[in-house]
Design an enzyme around this catalytic site. Structure first.
Site, PDB file in Angstrom:
ATOM      1  N   GLY A  55       6.130  12.244  14.778  1.00  0.00           N
ATOM      2  CA  GLY A  55       7.383  12.744  14.218  1.00  0.00           C
ATOM      3  C   GLY A  55       7.196  14.071  13.527  1.00  0.00           C
ATOM      4  O   GLY A  55       8.069  14.950  13.590  1.00  0.00           O
ATOM      5  N   GLN A 102      13.895   7.734   9.525  1.00  0.00           N
ATOM      6  CA  GLN A 102      14.119   6.482   8.815  1.00  0.00           C
ATOM      7  C   GLN A 102      15.310   5.686   9.359  1.00  0.00           C
ATOM      8  O   GLN A 102      15.389   4.476   9.151  1.00  0.00           O
ATOM      9  CB  GLN A 102      14.332   6.746   7.322  1.00  0.00           C
ATOM     10  CG  GLN A 102      13.084   7.199   6.595  1.00  0.00           C
ATOM     11  CD  GLN A 102      12.001   6.131   6.557  1.00  0.00           C
ATOM     12  OE1 GLN A 102      12.277   4.941   6.648  1.00  0.00           O
ATOM     13  NE2 GLN A 102      10.760   6.553   6.421  1.00  0.00           N
ATOM     14  N   ALA A 106       8.172   6.986  16.188  1.00  0.00           N
ATOM     15  CA  ALA A 106       8.212   5.606  16.692  1.00  0.00           C
ATOM     16  C   ALA A 106       7.663   4.589  15.706  1.00  0.00           C
ATOM     17  O   ALA A 106       8.142   3.451  15.662  1.00  0.00           O
ATOM     18  CB  ALA A 106       7.447   5.517  18.012  1.00  0.00           C
ATOM     19  N   CYS A 108       2.306   9.043 -11.208  1.00  0.00           N
ATOM     20  CA  CYS A 108       1.195   8.281 -11.771  1.00  0.00           C
ATOM     21  C   CYS A 108       0.241   7.780 -10.691  1.00  0.00           C
ATOM     22  O   CYS A 108      -0.849   7.322 -10.989  1.00  0.00           O
ATOM     23  CB  CYS A 108       1.714   7.100 -12.573  1.00  0.00           C
ATOM     24  SG  CYS A 108       2.811   7.536 -13.923  1.00  0.00           S
TER      25      CYS A 108
END
Length: 460
Positions: free
Chosen positions: A69, A177, A195, A320
């Protein structure tokens, strides 16, 4: 062990596994050759392209397969910018795009181009009018993700695409997404996806370029994939990717309803059972399987390790958990709390019992981590009036600066201030977010000999 990080990589779908094994036997030959084995491979490649194009909502000859991607994003942006270089060298994008888009924009700027980041609100979505305001006569390309990878907020792609079309600017949509949940609406011009986000094998990306979009592939010319993705096609992985995309689409409607209910339960129960928590992202216009929340006074890395010890695989955008101490660019752009950040993204088939156990374990884990750090249980009551205070948190990582602020805010009278000295970049985001959550006034940031001085006024 419940795996709750599908936004990073979804488990391999059973259909993908079956298709991959079958294609290893049937699709190993060069699909560019005319002999029997090559023709068989070409048939598999063409069928995979047709299936993927049908899912995307484009023509088969508009879609190529890439090696990832990220590669699709890089190739798509570079090709569109080059194809429209006579228009200009300006790029527009949202402030919460995936890092592959941001890195490409930075490289474009270093090469003499320019880009504008469109800000987002606290939900993580852009305002279409603000996006339209970022378009200029020399804008060659606009980029907008379909849904955010960290907080799940869906972007107003159709509205922005219409505005871009009016301005004559092509829009590239990163659909990594969302593509497994359905096609992207609107008049987009280019689209990318990956994918392994929908349960296909890693190492396969999609790049769709609509007919009529000026596009000039960059790098050495190649003979394969219309010259837009050089190198020999990983045909077994491509076949598995296309087969799994079709399979997850068949399941998407029912699973979206089920997972949306489970995520809704997480959103509400976390807010009820865990004190000092901020659930971020749009509560309605969001991906069905993803929820993100941030816990005050929590070391994000320790929190993730403790959840892993209890059997839950989750991820975080918290500074963090980063060696750079830089907050997530997404959370920073939204202006929300970054410390103690947890992203839960449920894969297809997640059991309700696993979610219930997560919600039983989480409050105790957060309380234990807070206790280790000496975090306040609640904001102390106001004592008699005292002078304003200065808290030295220099050299201390998040969430310590906010913990120290919370400990002393009750020691100053209403209207007085606490100044926190900190050189942790996360403090620039987390102290204002703490003020909003605790209904105190964030006065602002001032220069200091080391780091910065963050001034907070007590309101209650």
């Amino acid at each position: 062990m419940p795996y709750f990080d599908a936004a990073s990589a979804a488990p391999l779908h059973p259909v993908a596994r079956q298709a991959l094994l079958a294609a290893l036997d049937e699709g190993w030959a060069d699909p560019a050759r005319l002999y029997r084995e090559g023709r068989r491979a070409r048939l598999l490649l063409d069928a995979a392209r047709e299936a993927a194009a049908d899912a995307v909502g484009c023509r088969p000859d508009e879609l190529v397969f890439t090696s990832s991607g990220t590669t699709a994003v890089h190739a798509g942006i570079a090709g569109a910018l080059s194809g429209r270089r006579r228009v200009g060298r300006h790029l527009a994008l949202s402030a919460v795009e995936h890092s592959s888009v941001l890195h490409t924009a930075a490289a474009h700027e270093a090469a003499g181009g320019s880009f504008t980041e469109v800000p987002v609100g606290r939900s993580g979505a852009v305002d279409p009018a603000a996006y339209a305001g970022a378009l200029r006569p020399d804008t060659a390309l606009a980029c907008l993700q379909s849904a955010n990878h960290e907080v799940g907020t869906e972007q107003p792609v159709a509205e922005v695409a219409a505005l871009c079309a009016e301005a004559g600017v092509p829009l590239l949509v990163d659909a990594a997404q969302s593509l497994g949940w359905g096609p992207v609406a609107g008049r987009w011009s280019l689209l990318t996806a990956s994918a392994h986000k929908w349960g296909g094998p890693a190492g396969v990306g999609l790049l769709a370029v609509r007919k009529g979009v000026r596009f000039a592939p960059q790098g050495p010319a190649g003979e394969r994939e219309s010259g837009r993705a050089p190198g020999f096609e990983n045909l077994p992985a491509i076949v598995a990717a296309a087969a799994s995309l079709r399979a997850v689409r068949d399941e998407a409607a029912a699973e979206a309803v089920r997972l949306r209910a489970l995520v809704g339960r997480i959103r509400s129960v976390v807010a009820e059972r865990v004190g000092d928590v901020e659930v971020v992202g749009d509560p309605e216009r969001r991906l069905p399987h993803l929820v993100t929340f941030s816990c005050l006074y929590v070391d994000g890395e320790t929190l993730l390790h403790e959840l892993d010890r209890h059997g839950f695989s989750v991820s975080s955008g918290s500074s963090c958990t980063s060696s750079t101490l830089e907050p997530s660019h997404v959370l920073k752009a939204m202006g929300v709390l970054s410390e103690g950040n947890v992203r839960v993204s449920l894969p297809l088939g997640t059991a309700e019992a696993d979610v219930d156990r997560f919600l039983e374990v989480l409050p105790g884990v957060v309380a234990e981590v807070r206790e280790r750090l000496g975090a306040p249980v609640s904001t102390p009551p106001s004592p008699s009036p005292a002078a304003s205070l200065v808290v030295d948190a220099l050299g201390r990582r998040c969430p310590i600066p906010v913990i120290e602020l919370a400990k002393v805010i009750g020691e100053v009278p209403v209207g007085a201030t606490v100044t926190v000295l900190a050189d942790d970049e996360a403090a620039r985001l987390d102290i204002p977010a703490w003020c909003e959550m605790r209904e105190q006034e964030y006065v602002g940031e001032e220069p200091a000999d080391r780091g910065s001085a963050y001034v907070v006024r007590r309101l209650s």
